[in-house]
Scaffold this motif. Structure first.
Motif, PDB file in Angstrom:
ATOM      1  N   ALA A   1      10.408  46.219  17.511  1.00 36.84           N
ATOM      2  CA  ALA A   1       9.439  45.119  17.852  1.00 36.84           C
ATOM      3  C   ALA A   1       9.841  44.274  18.654  1.00 36.84           C
ATOM      4  O   ALA A   1      11.068  43.877  18.819  1.00 36.84           O
ATOM      5  N   ASN A   2       9.072  43.792  19.569  1.00 37.23           N
ATOM      6  CA  ASN A   2       9.215  42.677  20.775  1.00 37.23           C
ATOM      7  C   ASN A   2      10.367  43.094  21.554  1.00 37.23           C
ATOM      8  O   ASN A   2      10.958  42.360  22.294  1.00 37.23           O
TER       9      ASN A   2
ATOM     10  N   ILE B   1       1.826  44.051  28.735  1.00 40.98           N
ATOM     11  CA  ILE B   1       1.595  43.115  27.785  1.00 40.98           C
ATOM     12  C   ILE B   1       0.538  41.980  28.185  1.00 40.98           C
ATOM     13  O   ILE B   1       0.290  41.697  29.392  1.00 40.98           O
ATOM     14  N   TRP B   2      -0.170  41.589  27.307  1.00 36.70           N
ATOM     15  CA  TRP B   2      -1.411  40.460  27.581  1.00 36.70           C
ATOM     16  C   TRP B   2      -1.182  39.395  26.538  1.00 36.70           C
ATOM     17  O   TRP B   2      -1.064  39.541  25.389  1.00 36.70           O
ATOM     18  N   ASN B   3      -0.833  38.106  27.025  1.00 36.91           N
ATOM     19  CA  ASN B   3      -0.846  36.956  26.022  1.00 36.91           C
ATOM     20  C   ASN B   3      -1.957  36.278  26.069  1.00 36.91           C
ATOM     21  O   ASN B   3      -2.626  35.735  27.197  1.00 36.91           O
ATOM     22  N   ALA B   4      -2.349  35.830  24.793  1.00 36.99           N
ATOM     23  CA  ALA B   4      -3.727  35.002  24.570  1.00 36.99           C
ATOM     24  C   ALA B   4      -3.573  34.167  23.174  1.00 36.99           C
ATOM     25  O   ALA B   4      -3.118  34.909  22.275  1.00 36.99           O
ATOM     26  N   GLY B   5      -3.612  32.877  23.608  1.00 37.42           N
ATOM     27  CA  GLY B   5      -3.759  32.175  22.315  1.00 37.42           C
ATOM     28  C   GLY B   5      -2.464  32.030  21.564  1.00 37.42           C
ATOM     29  O   GLY B   5      -2.415  32.165  20.407  1.00 37.42           O
ATOM     30  N   GLY B   6      -1.471  32.289  22.442  1.00 32.66           N
ATOM     31  CA  GLY B   6       0.099  32.226  21.658  1.00 32.66           C
ATOM     32  C   GLY B   6       0.281  33.687  20.956  1.00 32.66           C
ATOM     33  O   GLY B   6       1.409  33.726  20.387  1.00 32.66           O
TER      34      GLY B   6
ATOM     35  N   PHE C   1      -0.340  40.877  22.870  1.00 34.27           N
ATOM     36  CA  PHE C   1      -0.907  41.971  22.978  1.00 34.27           C
ATOM     37  C   PHE C   1      -0.406  43.033  23.874  1.00 34.27           C
ATOM     38  O   PHE C   1      -0.240  42.636  25.031  1.00 34.27           O
ATOM     39  N   ALA C   2      -0.389  44.408  23.610  1.00 31.87           N
ATOM     40  CA  ALA C   2      -0.335  45.192  24.383  1.00 31.87           C
ATOM     41  C   ALA C   2      -1.191  46.165  24.649  1.00 31.87           C
ATOM     42  O   ALA C   2      -2.061  46.637  23.812  1.00 31.87           O
ATOM     43  N   TYR C   3      -1.359  46.600  25.954  1.00 32.57           N
ATOM     44  CA  TYR C   3      -2.278  47.684  26.149  1.00 32.57           C
ATOM     45  C   TYR C   3      -1.412  48.824  26.075  1.00 32.57           C
ATOM     46  O   TYR C   3      -0.435  49.073  26.926  1.00 32.57           O
ATOM     47  N   ILE C   4      -2.171  50.094  25.538  1.00 39.39           N
ATOM     48  CA  ILE C   4      -1.370  51.208  25.302  1.00 39.39           C
ATOM     49  C   ILE C   4      -2.582  52.175  25.685  1.00 39.39           C
ATOM     50  O   ILE C   4      -3.632  52.363  25.471  1.00 39.39           O
ATOM     51  N   GLN C   5      -2.169  53.566  26.101  1.00 41.16           N
ATOM     52  CA  GLN C   5      -3.070  54.726  26.471  1.00 41.16           C
ATOM     53  C   GLN C   5      -2.566  55.833  25.635  1.00 41.16           C
ATOM     54  O   GLN C   5      -1.431  56.069  25.342  1.00 41.16           O
ATOM     55  N   GLN C   6      -3.652  56.498  25.145  1.00 40.98           N
ATOM     56  CA  GLN C   6      -3.511  57.451  24.167  1.00 40.98           C
ATOM     57  C   GLN C   6      -4.627  58.385  24.454  1.00 40.98           C
ATOM     58  O   GLN C   6      -5.745  58.059  24.363  1.00 40.98           O
ATOM     59  N   ARG C   7      -4.448  59.553  24.837  1.00 40.20           N
ATOM     60  CA  ARG C   7      -5.324  60.752  24.869  1.00 40.20           C
ATOM     61  C   ARG C   7      -6.576  60.269  25.624  1.00 40.20           C
ATOM     62  O   ARG C   7      -7.912  60.050  25.501  1.00 40.20           O
ATOM     63  N   GLY C   8      -6.312  59.628  26.822  1.00 42.24           N
ATOM     64  CA  GLY C   8      -7.226  59.157  28.005  1.00 42.24           C
ATOM     65  C   GLY C   8      -7.803  57.845  27.549  1.00 42.24           C
ATOM     66  O   GLY C   8      -9.038  57.610  28.313  1.00 42.24           O
ATOM     67  N   HIS C   9      -7.643  57.195  26.497  1.00 41.04           N
ATOM     68  CA  HIS C   9      -8.292  55.812  26.289  1.00 41.04           C
ATOM     69  C   HIS C   9      -7.196  54.801  26.239  1.00 41.04           C
ATOM     70  O   HIS C   9      -6.046  54.978  26.034  1.00 41.04           O
ATOM     71  N   GLU C  10      -7.460  53.515  26.577  1.00 42.55           N
ATOM     72  CA  GLU C  10      -6.688  52.492  26.586  1.00 42.55           C
ATOM     73  C   GLU C  10      -7.356  51.665  25.592  1.00 42.55           C
ATOM     74  O   GLU C  10      -8.365  51.334  25.368  1.00 42.55           O
TER      75      GLU C  10
ATOM     76  N   SER D   1      -1.076  44.662  18.771  1.00 43.62           N
ATOM     77  CA  SER D   1      -0.159  43.656  18.611  1.00 43.62           C
ATOM     78  C   SER D   1       1.276  44.262  19.221  1.00 43.62           C
ATOM     79  O   SER D   1       1.736  45.358  18.506  1.00 43.62           O
ATOM     80  N   ASP D   2       1.874  43.453  20.089  1.00 47.72           N
ATOM     81  CA  ASP D   2       3.016  44.176  20.579  1.00 47.72           C
ATOM     82  C   ASP D   2       4.120  44.006  19.214  1.00 47.72           C
ATOM     83  O   ASP D   2       5.188  44.785  19.646  1.00 47.72           O
ATOM     84  N   GLU D   3       3.958  43.426  18.416  1.00 46.26           N
ATOM     85  CA  GLU D   3       4.880  43.211  17.150  1.00 46.26           C
ATOM     86  C   GLU D   3       4.816  44.440  16.332  1.00 46.26           C
ATOM     87  O   GLU D   3       5.630  44.862  15.623  1.00 46.26           O
TER      88      GLU D   3
END
Length: 106
Positions: free
Chosen positions: A2-3, A29-34, A37-46, A50-52
């Motif tokens: 993690a991290n 990675i997207w940071n919001a409000g402290g 979050f990570a954007y991940i792709q799986q089977r054609g969907h994003e 939580s990045d943790e």
């Protein structure tokens, strides 16, 4: 683990909504409000997660789960001991309250 700083295209490991180990491809990675979050792709969907909750290998995910479960077990054991120790005191207080009620009622 993690991290970890992932790079675009890295394979990441996480637990799906049913608690099963799954994989996806890391985007960013997207940071919001402290929080991060990570954007991940799986089977054609994003989607975001939580990045943790992302890991670089299945073994690191399992090691994290093991650590978490061990801590939960220790916390549960501690609560059980506390409750077991408090029970006789609570029962005695109840007896005393009932005795006072009897005396008032006489």
């Amino acid at each position: 683990m993690a991290n970890k700083i992932f790079e675009y295209g890295d394979i990441v490991y996480f637990l799906d909504s049913k608690g099963k180990i799954d994989t996806a491809i890391f985007s960013e990675i997207w940071n919001a409000g402290g929080e991060s979050f990570a954007y991940i792709q799986q089977r054609g969907h994003e989607f975001t997660i939580s990045d943790e909750k992302l890991f670089d290998s299945e073994i690191n995910l399992l090691l994290s789960l093991e650590k978490k479960k061990t801590k939960e077990i220790e916390t549960s054991k501690s609560l059980i001991v506390k409750i077991q120790n408090n029970l006789p005191v609570l029962e005695q207080e109840l007896v005393e309250i009932r005795n006072k009620i009897k005396k008032i009622g006489e």
